[in-house]
Design an enzyme around this catalytic site. Structure first.
Site, short mmCIF file in Angstrom:
data_model
loop_
_atom_site.label_atom_id
_atom_site.label_comp_id
_atom_site.label_asym_id
_atom_site.label_seq_id
_atom_site.Cartn_x
_atom_site.Cartn_y
_atom_site.Cartn_z
N VAL A 102 36.08 39.17 40.00
CA VAL A 102 36.82 40.14 39.20
C VAL A 102 36.13 41.48 39.37
O VAL A 102 34.92 41.54 39.63
CB VAL A 102 36.91 39.72 37.70
CG1 VAL A 102 35.56 39.84 37.02
CG2 VAL A 102 37.96 40.53 36.97
N CYS A 103 36.91 42.53 39.27
CA CYS A 103 36.40 43.89 39.35
C CYS A 103 35.63 44.07 40.68
O CYS A 103 36.05 43.56 41.71
CB CYS A 103 35.55 44.18 38.11
SG CYS A 103 35.27 45.92 37.76
#
Length: 193
Positions: A102-103
């Protein structure tokens, strides 16, 4: 199912906790009972940019032992993508069934070579940083290309975890968890290649 959560100095804790809080509920369901996880890092403790510190329960384990590897983001990824010790360690996960970020965790996946010839995403402010590592940066919240699943910015960690629950269990399990965590939102911006 064995899950390895990778943590590091400079992490954004919401990236990690949003995913962790949902995924640790896999043991509620018959299909995924017995799921275990480890918080893995290169040192005994790690801190975010503000100094909040957590303990790591496995220091530099063999990442090939896991069925799912999760790499969150944070400002620390900018430097870590050039850290040979970290990147070599991540490469151990080459045969892991699901490689998930994520990110800006996707920058670490990219540096480890997992995004080569794949479509991927990251935090919208880091699209340009991701470009050298993948076939195409997709401006979406979640992108699945084969066994690699990448997600956008910080709050996307909850949507990503719910997607993993649906993948491993079913949509009914997702609805149970959403009710438990009082999460009224529907997933959007999902791309499967």
């Amino acid at each position: 199912m064995r899950i390895g959560f990778v943590v590091f100095n400079g992490i954004t804790f919401l990236d990690f906790i949003g995913f962790y809080d949902v995924v640790n509920r896999l043991n509620w369901f018959e299909e995924t009972k017995g799921t275990t996880w480890d918080i893995c890092g290169l040192s005994e403790e790690i801190s975010d940019e503000s100094g909040l510190t957590i303990k790591v329960n496995r220091i530099k384990p063999d990442l090939s032992e896991y069925d799912l590897l999760f790499v969150p983001g944070g400002m620390g990824t900018r430097k870590l993508r050039f850290d040979e010790e970290c990147i070599s360690w991540l490469r151990q996960a080459g045969q892991v069934q699901y490689i998930v970020s994520v990110c800006t965790g996707s920058l670490l996946l990219g540096a480890a070579g997992f995004l080569e010839n794949k479509k991927a995403t990251t935090h919208p402010n880091a699209y340009e940083l991701l470009e050298p590592y993948c076939k195409e940066v997709v401006k979406a919240r979640i992108v699945r290309d084969g066994n690699v699943i990448t997600a956008g910015g910080v709050s996307t960690s909850i949507d990503l975890a719910l997607y993993i629950v649906e993948l491993l269990v079913n949509k009914g399990a997702v609805e149970i968890i959403k009710k438990q965590i009082d999460y009224p939102y529907e997933r959007q911006g999902m791309i499967e290649v």
